[in-house]
Design a protein around this motif. Structure first.
Motif, PDB file in Angstrom:
ATOM      1  N   SER A  19     -17.977   5.801  57.212  1.00 34.21           N
ATOM      2  CA  SER A  19     -18.333   7.029  57.940  1.00 34.21           C
ATOM      3  C   SER A  19     -17.203   7.488  58.856  1.00 34.21           C
ATOM      4  N   ALA A  20     -15.992   6.982  58.617  1.00 32.96           N
ATOM      5  CA  ALA A  20     -14.853   7.336  59.474  1.00 32.96           C
ATOM      6  C   ALA A  20     -14.561   8.828  59.398  1.00 32.96           C
ATOM      7  N   SER A  21     -13.931   9.345  60.458  1.00 32.99           N
ATOM      8  CA  SER A  21     -13.561  10.758  60.500  1.00 32.99           C
ATOM      9  C   SER A  21     -12.054  10.956  60.437  1.00 32.99           C
ATOM     10  N   SER A  22     -11.306   9.878  60.205  1.00 34.01           N
ATOM     11  CA  SER A  22      -9.857   9.995  60.086  1.00 34.01           C
ATOM     12  C   SER A  22      -9.317   8.792  59.322  1.00 34.01           C
ATOM     13  N   CYS A  23      -8.061   8.887  58.922  1.00 29.24           N
ATOM     14  CA  CYS A  23      -7.425   7.811  58.155  1.00 29.24           C
ATOM     15  C   CYS A  23      -6.775   6.800  59.085  1.00 29.24           C
ATOM     16  N   TYR A  24      -7.548   6.224  59.968  1.00 26.35           N
ATOM     17  CA  TYR A  24      -6.981   5.264  60.909  1.00 26.35           C
ATOM     18  C   TYR A  24      -6.619   3.961  60.191  1.00 26.35           C
ATOM     19  N   ARG A  25      -5.880   3.104  60.900  1.00 27.16           N
ATOM     20  CA  ARG A  25      -5.497   1.815  60.348  1.00 27.16           C
ATOM     21  C   ARG A  25      -6.538   0.787  60.777  1.00 27.16           C
ATOM     22  N   GLY A  26      -7.349   0.335  59.845  1.00 27.01           N
ATOM     23  CA  GLY A  26      -8.399  -0.625  60.142  1.00 27.01           C
ATOM     24  C   GLY A  26      -7.958  -2.041  59.831  1.00 27.01           C
ATOM     25  N   SER A  27      -8.753  -2.763  59.062  1.00 29.74           N
ATOM     26  CA  SER A  27      -8.428  -4.131  58.682  1.00 29.74           C
ATOM     27  C   SER A  27      -7.556  -4.116  57.428  1.00 29.74           C
ATOM     28  N   THR A  28      -6.422  -4.800  57.484  1.00 31.10           N
ATOM     29  CA  THR A  28      -5.524  -4.842  56.329  1.00 31.10           C
ATOM     30  C   THR A  28      -6.255  -5.407  55.116  1.00 31.10           C
ATOM     31  N   TRP A  29      -6.151  -4.706  53.983  1.00 30.94           N
ATOM     32  CA  TRP A  29      -6.805  -5.127  52.744  1.00 30.94           C
ATOM     33  C   TRP A  29      -5.780  -5.506  51.682  1.00 30.94           C
ATOM     34  N   LEU A  30      -4.697  -4.760  51.587  1.00 33.67           N
ATOM     35  CA  LEU A  30      -3.677  -5.027  50.574  1.00 33.67           C
ATOM     36  C   LEU A  30      -2.325  -4.501  51.058  1.00 33.67           C
ATOM     37  N   THR A  31      -1.309  -5.313  50.909  1.00 29.87           N
ATOM     38  CA  THR A  31       0.050  -4.924  51.269  1.00 29.87           C
ATOM     39  C   THR A  31       0.936  -5.017  50.034  1.00 29.87           C
ATOM     40  N   GLY A  32       1.671  -3.945  49.756  1.00 25.01           N
ATOM     41  CA  GLY A  32       2.571  -3.933  48.621  1.00 25.01           C
ATOM     42  C   GLY A  32       3.935  -4.475  48.977  1.00 25.01           C
ATOM     43  N   PRO A  33       4.807  -4.623  47.988  1.00 24.39           N
ATOM     44  CA  PRO A  33       6.142  -5.168  48.232  1.00 24.39           C
ATOM     45  C   PRO A  33       7.071  -4.137  48.850  1.00 24.39           C
ATOM     46  N   ASN A  34       8.127  -4.612  49.516  1.00 22.05           N
ATOM     47  CA  ASN A  34       9.179  -3.711  49.951  1.00 22.05           C
ATOM     48  C   ASN A  34       9.826  -3.099  48.717  1.00 22.05           C
ATOM     49  N   SER A  35       9.956  -1.769  48.699  1.00 19.64           N
ATOM     50  CA  SER A  35      10.436  -1.074  47.509  1.00 19.64           C
ATOM     51  C   SER A  35      11.329   0.090  47.906  1.00 19.64           C
ATOM     52  N   THR A  36      12.019   0.636  46.908  1.00 16.98           N
ATOM     53  CA  THR A  36      12.847   1.825  47.096  1.00 16.98           C
ATOM     54  C   THR A  36      12.294   2.960  46.257  1.00 16.98           C
ATOM     55  N   TRP A  37      12.138   4.119  46.872  1.00 18.26           N
ATOM     56  CA  TRP A  37      11.725   5.335  46.169  1.00 18.26           C
ATOM     57  C   TRP A  37      12.940   6.240  45.987  1.00 18.26           C
ATOM     58  N   SER A  38      13.144   6.741  44.785  1.00 22.12           N
ATOM     59  CA  SER A  38      14.130   7.789  44.565  1.00 22.12           C
ATOM     60  C   SER A  38      13.391   9.114  44.483  1.00 22.12           C
ATOM     61  N   SER A  39      14.112  10.215  44.540  1.00 18.44           N
ATOM     62  CA  SER A  39      13.483  11.529  44.564  1.00 18.44           C
ATOM     63  C   SER A  39      12.571  11.739  43.356  1.00 18.44           C
ATOM     64  N   GLY A  40      11.336  12.150  43.604  1.00 18.70           N
ATOM     65  CA  GLY A  40      10.376  12.425  42.543  1.00 18.70           C
ATOM     66  C   GLY A  40       9.592  11.223  42.066  1.00 18.70           C
ATOM     67  N   MET A  41       9.909  10.024  42.560  1.00 19.12           N
ATOM     68  CA  MET A  41       9.255   8.803  42.085  1.00 19.12           C
ATOM     69  C   MET A  41       7.896   8.608  42.744  1.00 19.12           C
ATOM     70  N   THR A  42       6.932   8.124  41.958  1.00 14.57           N
ATOM     71  CA  THR A  42       5.622   7.734  42.471  1.00 14.57           C
ATOM     72  C   THR A  42       5.448   6.235  42.289  1.00 14.57           C
ATOM     73  N   ARG A  43       5.194   5.538  43.366  1.00 14.82           N
ATOM     74  CA  ARG A  43       4.874   4.112  43.312  1.00 14.82           C
ATOM     75  C   ARG A  43       3.429   3.904  43.744  1.00 14.82           C
ATOM     76  N   SER A  44       2.765   2.936  43.095  1.00 19.02           N
ATOM     77  CA  SER A  44       1.373   2.640  43.417  1.00 19.02           C
ATOM     78  C   SER A  44       1.160   1.141  43.504  1.00 19.02           C
ATOM     79  N   ILE A  45       0.205   0.736  44.339  1.00 13.57           N
ATOM     80  CA  ILE A  45      -0.265  -0.642  44.372  1.00 13.57           C
ATOM     81  C   ILE A  45      -1.764  -0.626  44.119  1.00 13.57           C
ATOM     82  N   SER A  46      -2.299  -1.691  43.544  1.00  8.83           N
ATOM     83  CA  SER A  46      -3.736  -1.728  43.299  1.00  8.83           C
ATOM     84  C   SER A  46      -4.243  -3.162  43.231  1.00  8.83           C
ATOM     85  N   LYS A  47      -5.528  -3.290  43.480  1.00  4.62           N
ATOM     86  CA  LYS A  47      -6.200  -4.580  43.404  1.00  4.62           C
ATOM     87  C   LYS A  47      -7.665  -4.334  43.054  1.00  4.62           C
TER      88      LYS A  47
END
Length: 246
Positions: free
Chosen positions: A188-216
């Motif tokens: 029921s939150a009203s904003s995208c606050y930082r709550g309890s950590t659920w998943l952390t992705g790896p340190n990565s590099t983005w180049s222009s136009g790239m989309t990276r995703s993490i999932s579990k």
């Protein structure tokens, strides 16, 4: 970029709030930080179940990930898959959120996609023009949610095939470094606050136009807030977010 599929069969990391090795001195958690425990979905063991029950479940989830047609999965979003990496990890935050043993080995899937098609752009433009992930809303939306970020890009959170995803498409020039993180927040939150950590992705590099995703694997129905943390001189800075009830 040619498509690459990588499968790691051994635990690659031990993650948890007590071992933040990603330089997060500049990444405070916004209140409210605590998230009430949610009931696990059908098919997920009950909190406190014996270790062998959890291990059997995790193995089945891992096998399902390996059997997934990730090209087809990307196509549902109008994207073209470039890389997929399936990694085993011991993620204490994820385990505790569903009541599993701290040392349970589960898997994470990381994707690199080209999401430049008209369909992909249409799906990623659901946020209002000029919106950012930190702008308050009356209530969390359901399903796919995308927002423009402070840095030049678009953050999205969504579910697909029984998994929760966070993604970020970089729209600037050159390249940037950082990582994605998903927090569990109140449904029921009203904003995208930082709550309890659920998943952390790896340190990565983005180049222009790239989309990276993490999932579990999704184990509860609640609010999820996906953030892009950009590497700066000392630590990381929150570049924006998107959130939804999934």
């Amino acid at each position: 970029m040619s498509r690459r599929r990588t499968v790691h069969r051994h635990a690659v990391a031990i993650l948890g709030t007590a071992a933040l090795a990603l330089g997060l001195a500049a990444a405070p958690t916004s209140a409210p930080a605590a998230v009430a425990a949610d009931e696990n979905l059908p098919g997920v063991p009950e909190p406190g179940s014996p270790a062998d029950v959890w291990e059997s479940w995790a193995a089945e989830e891992r096998a399902e990930a390996e059997a997934t047609d990730w090209d087809a999965d990307a196509a549902t979003r109008g994207c073209e898959l470039q890389e997929v990496e399936i990694s085993d990890e011991v993620d204490v935050d994820y385990n505790r959120a569903m009541g599993a043993p701290d040392d349970l080995s589960t898997h994470r899937v990381d994707l690199v996609e080209d999401c430049s098609s008209a369909k992909a752009e249409r799906l990623m433009s659901s946020a209002e023009d000029g919106a950012t992930g930190d702008v308050s809303t009356t209530a969390l939306s359901r399903g796919t949610s995308c927002s423009s970020t402070h840095g030049p890009g678009t953050a999205c959170v969504y579910k697909s095939g029984g998994r929760v995803y966070a993604s970020w498409k970089y729209r600037g020039s050159g390249s940037v470094k950082g990582f994605l993180r998903i927090y569990r927040i109140s449904a029921s939150a009203s904003s995208c606050y930082r709550g309890s950590t659920w998943l952390t992705g790896p340190n990565s590099t983005w180049s222009s136009g790239m989309t990276r995703s993490i999932s579990k694997t999704k184990t509860t129905t609640t609010g999820y807030s996906g953030h892009i943390w950009k590497k700066v001189a000392i630590g990381h800075t929150d570049w924006g977010s998107a959130c939804s009830r999934l």
